[in-house]
Design a protein around this motif. Structure first.
Motif, PDB file in Angstrom:
ATOM      1  N   GLU A   1       0.754  -1.371  -0.490  1.00  9.79           N
ATOM      2  CA  GLU A   1       0.024   0.026   0.162  1.00  9.79           C
ATOM      3  C   GLU A   1       1.202   1.345   0.126  1.00  9.79           C
ATOM      4  O   GLU A   1       1.830   1.530   0.644  1.00  9.79           O
ATOM      5  CB  GLU A   1      -0.738   0.043   1.938  1.00  9.79           C
ATOM      6  CG  GLU A   1      -1.872   0.466   1.352  1.00  9.79           C
ATOM      7  CD  GLU A   1      -3.561   0.751  -0.804  1.00  9.79           C
ATOM      8  OE1 GLU A   1      -3.117   1.072  -0.699  1.00  9.79           O
ATOM      9  OE2 GLU A   1      -3.093  -0.627  -0.246  1.00  9.79           O
TER      10      GLU A   1
ATOM     11  N   HIS B   1      -2.898   6.472   1.068  1.00 12.64           N
ATOM     12  CA  HIS B   1      -3.450   6.379   0.813  1.00 12.64           C
ATOM     13  C   HIS B   1      -4.501   5.769   1.762  1.00 12.64           C
ATOM     14  O   HIS B   1      -4.525   5.388   2.829  1.00 12.64           O
ATOM     15  CB  HIS B   1      -3.471   5.053   0.336  1.00 12.64           C
ATOM     16  CG  HIS B   1      -4.928   3.420  -0.553  1.00 12.64           C
ATOM     17  ND1 HIS B   1      -5.312   3.851  -1.209  1.00 12.64           N
ATOM     18  CD2 HIS B   1      -5.642   2.938   0.397  1.00 12.64           C
ATOM     19  CE1 HIS B   1      -6.773   3.836  -1.921  1.00 12.64           C
ATOM     20  NE2 HIS B   1      -6.867   2.817  -0.877  1.00 12.64           N
TER      21      HIS B   1
ATOM     22  N   GLU C   1     -14.526  -0.085   2.348  1.00 15.19           N
ATOM     23  CA  GLU C   1     -13.427  -1.497   2.449  1.00 15.19           C
ATOM     24  C   GLU C   1     -13.406  -2.073   3.523  1.00 15.19           C
ATOM     25  O   GLU C   1     -12.904  -3.695   3.910  1.00 15.19           O
ATOM     26  CB  GLU C   1     -11.737  -0.973   1.387  1.00 15.19           C
ATOM     27  CG  GLU C   1     -12.696  -0.131   0.484  1.00 15.19           C
ATOM     28  CD  GLU C   1     -11.560   0.468  -0.042  1.00 15.19           C
ATOM     29  OE1 GLU C   1     -10.299  -0.511  -0.356  1.00 15.19           O
ATOM     30  OE2 GLU C   1     -11.079   1.968  -0.098  1.00 15.19           O
TER      31      GLU C   1
ATOM     32  N   GLN D   1     -11.134 -11.290   5.253  1.00 17.19           N
ATOM     33  CA  GLN D   1      -9.726 -10.784   3.916  1.00 17.19           C
ATOM     34  C   GLN D   1      -8.943 -10.317   4.839  1.00 17.19           C
ATOM     35  O   GLN D   1      -7.211 -10.031   4.697  1.00 17.19           O
ATOM     36  CB  GLN D   1      -9.798  -8.814   3.656  1.00 17.19           C
ATOM     37  CG  GLN D   1     -10.912  -9.496   2.252  1.00 17.19           C
ATOM     38  CD  GLN D   1     -11.540  -8.678   1.062  1.00 17.19           C
ATOM     39  OE1 GLN D   1     -11.273  -7.660   1.799  1.00 17.19           O
ATOM     40  NE2 GLN D   1     -12.271  -8.158   0.983  1.00 17.19           N
TER      41      GLN D   1
ATOM     42  N   HIS E   1      -5.133  -7.784   0.618  1.00 20.08           N
ATOM     43  CA  HIS E   1      -6.622  -6.609   0.029  1.00 20.08           C
ATOM     44  C   HIS E   1      -6.917  -7.211  -1.809  1.00 20.08           C
ATOM     45  O   HIS E   1      -5.948  -7.445  -2.519  1.00 20.08           O
ATOM     46  CB  HIS E   1      -6.061  -5.714  -0.255  1.00 20.08           C
ATOM     47  CG  HIS E   1      -6.972  -3.908  -0.768  1.00 20.08           C
ATOM     48  ND1 HIS E   1      -7.405  -4.334  -1.816  1.00 20.08           N
ATOM     49  CD2 HIS E   1      -7.604  -3.444   0.375  1.00 20.08           C
ATOM     50  CE1 HIS E   1      -8.285  -3.824  -1.604  1.00 20.08           C
ATOM     51  NE2 HIS E   1      -8.936  -2.827  -0.941  1.00 20.08           N
ATOM     52  N   PRO E   2      -7.982  -7.456  -1.458  1.00 18.88           N
ATOM     53  CA  PRO E   2      -8.404  -8.065  -3.649  1.00 18.88           C
ATOM     54  C   PRO E   2      -7.482  -7.179  -5.402  1.00 18.88           C
ATOM     55  O   PRO E   2      -7.440  -7.941  -5.242  1.00 18.88           O
ATOM     56  CB  PRO E   2     -10.258  -7.931  -3.596  1.00 18.88           C
ATOM     57  CG  PRO E   2     -10.480  -7.160  -2.419  1.00 18.88           C
ATOM     58  CD  PRO E   2      -9.180  -6.837  -1.248  1.00 18.88           C
ATOM     59  N   ARG E   3      -7.386  -5.920  -4.081  1.00 17.98           N
ATOM     60  CA  ARG E   3      -6.463  -5.496  -5.361  1.00 17.98           C
ATOM     61  C   ARG E   3      -5.183  -4.738  -5.446  1.00 17.98           C
ATOM     62  O   ARG E   3      -4.572  -4.705  -6.483  1.00 17.98           O
ATOM     63  CB  ARG E   3      -7.269  -3.949  -6.097  1.00 17.98           C
ATOM     64  CG  ARG E   3      -8.638  -4.773  -6.066  1.00 17.98           C
ATOM     65  CD  ARG E   3     -10.030  -3.009  -7.207  1.00 17.98           C
ATOM     66  NE  ARG E   3      -9.729  -2.189  -5.361  1.00 17.98           N
ATOM     67  CZ  ARG E   3     -10.473  -2.425  -4.969  1.00 17.98           C
ATOM     68  NH1 ARG E   3     -11.631  -3.316  -5.333  1.00 17.98           N
ATOM     69  NH2 ARG E   3     -10.850  -1.536  -4.066  1.00 17.98           N
ATOM     70  N   ARG E   4      -5.019  -4.920  -3.992  1.00 15.37           N
ATOM     71  CA  ARG E   4      -3.539  -4.425  -3.382  1.00 15.37           C
ATOM     72  C   ARG E   4      -2.893  -5.308  -2.460  1.00 15.37           C
ATOM     73  O   ARG E   4      -1.361  -4.849  -2.696  1.00 15.37           O
ATOM     74  CB  ARG E   4      -4.286  -3.200  -2.357  1.00 15.37           C
ATOM     75  CG  ARG E   4      -5.083  -1.858  -3.258  1.00 15.37           C
ATOM     76  CD  ARG E   4      -5.150  -0.619  -2.889  1.00 15.37           C
ATOM     77  NE  ARG E   4      -5.168   0.077  -3.011  1.00 15.37           N
ATOM     78  CZ  ARG E   4      -5.431   1.331  -3.620  1.00 15.37           C
ATOM     79  NH1 ARG E   4      -3.999   1.097  -4.130  1.00 15.37           N
ATOM     80  NH2 ARG E   4      -6.235   2.357  -4.772  1.00 15.37           N
TER      81      ARG E   4
END
Length: 402
Positions: free
Chosen positions: A140, A144, A150, A159, A186-189
């Protein structure tokens, strides 16, 4: 072998010292060494060579612009080049310089006493982390901000995961326990470290929910370990707001009871700052945890102004010495004195004592000599997911720690 950064800038008003340092750098592999005869000249070189320089070695005492000013000006120039301080001044001053740089954001690798040796400089250079590696280690980016949505989704879809860092005895390397450290898959990060999301949760109900998530993960893992015959303690961190939240302690104790994991194997780590947030309420919460057999650890001992007061007021069973007093104590007389006195005090108070931030064999050797009970840090093992930890725990030979 560590690749020595180049070009390197050596800053010292003494021609003899400057040449010695330059020769040492070349011996270790520096292909280009620039030299500055004082702070003012160093700042000129830093301005013109800012994109090329890979390391700066700077003295503190110089007649025109001193080393502290050089580091302060490097911030104004927005320089990120790693810096090593080499000085003949007292260790307490060097420690103050390290603290100053940590608070200002100066990229100081370490502050070392002159004359430097090949081993000292090699070890210092090995701590330099390339930007590319640093970016990969924490998924990350700084700054951010996460949306509450989230956090809700992360809790709903489980998660968050737990990593475990061992605590071992210094006399034999025997595994005694773990500290449980949260991570966010995290699903994207990717894997997000707690420093990027825990501060955003503080002061919101999410900090309580995520604490229970960590507790549940810990209890489930401990049941598996107990079934395998692995009997160790597990430490989880509690926030100030959780201690003061109505019903929080009741829920925590109920979950431990339902799991059938012995309460004596659970340790709650609390910083002294957390206790001082609402002293009366916090002490009541801690008293209830101890009445039910849960261990209590004062975390980061020595970093606040009221550590001694907290020890006299709260029913702690363990004292964790902050890494600021551990790492490098073998080189700094004042740190060693404080470390030794803290260990002796804990022993007299019948507290288990854990030294955090044990990063080198030298740290380990000193703590053994001071009869510290337990240690935790990268020299022993980094935080690991459960399957990796179990493999590590099953290793019986830990002679490499000595």
């Amino acid at each position: 072998m560590v690749e020595f950064p180049s070009p390197v800038l050596v800053v010292d008003d003494s021609g003899v010292q400057r040449q010695y340092m330059a020769d040492l750098c070349r011996t270790l592999g520096a292909s280009e060494v620039l030299q500055a005869r004082g702070g003012a000249e160093a700042l000129e070189i830093l301005s013109t060579e800012r994109d090329r320089l890979r390391l700066v070695i700077v003295d503190l005492e110089m007649p025109d612009v001193d080393g502290v000013q050089v580091m302060q000006e490097s911030l104004q120039l927005k320089l990120e080049v790693p810096i090593i301080v080499a000085s003949s001044r007292e260790s307490s001053l060097l420690a103050s310089i390290e603290t100053m740089c940590a608070n200002l954001g100066v990229n100081l690798i370490c502050a070392l006493a002159k004359p430097l040796t090949v081993m000292q400089l090699t070890t210092a250079v090995s701590r330099i982390q390339p930007k590319s590696i640093a970016k990969k280690s924490i998924a990350e980016p700084e700054g951010h901000s996460f949306e509450p949505r989230e956090f809700s989704e992360a809790l709903m879809h489980h998660q968050f995961c737990a990593h475990f860092q061992p605590k071992v005895t210094l006399d034999s390397g025997t595994l005694k326990g773990v500290e449980v450290l949260i991570r966010w898959q995290h699903p994207r990060r990717g894997l997000v470290m707690p420093g990027h999301f825990i501060p955003a949760m503080e002061g919101t109900p999410f900090i309580h929910y995520v604490t229970f998530e960590v507790l549940d993960l810990t209890l489930a893992q401990m049941k598996d370990w107990l079934a395998r015959g692995l009997v160790i303690t597990a430490s989880i961190n509690l926030s100030a707001s959780s201690l003061a939240r109505p019903g929080f302690i009741d829920t925590l104790l109920e979950r431990i009871k339902t799991s059938k994991v012995p309460p004596s194997l659970i340790i709650c780590e609390i910083t002294e700052t957390a206790i001082m947030t609402d002293l009366g309420v916090s002490l009541g919460a801690l008293a209830r945890l101890r009445l039910h057999g849960v261990g209590l650890s004062i975390d980061d001992f020595g970093t606040g102004f009221s550590s001694m007061q907290q020890l006299s007021q709260a029913p702690f069973t363990e004292l964790k010495i902050d890494r600021a007093f551990v790492h490098g104590a073998h080189e700094r007389t004042h740190l060693r004195v404080m470390l030794e006195s803290t260990i002796e005090m804990a022993r007299r108070l019948n507290l288990n004592v854990v030294a955090e931030g044990v990063e080198t064999a030298a740290d380990w050797t000193l703590l053994r000599a001071l009869s510290c009970e337990m240690a935790q840090g990268y020299h022993i093992a980094r935080p690991m997911p459960s399957d990796t930890f179990l493999e590590w725990a099953q290793q019986t030979d830990r002679a490499h720690l000595a």
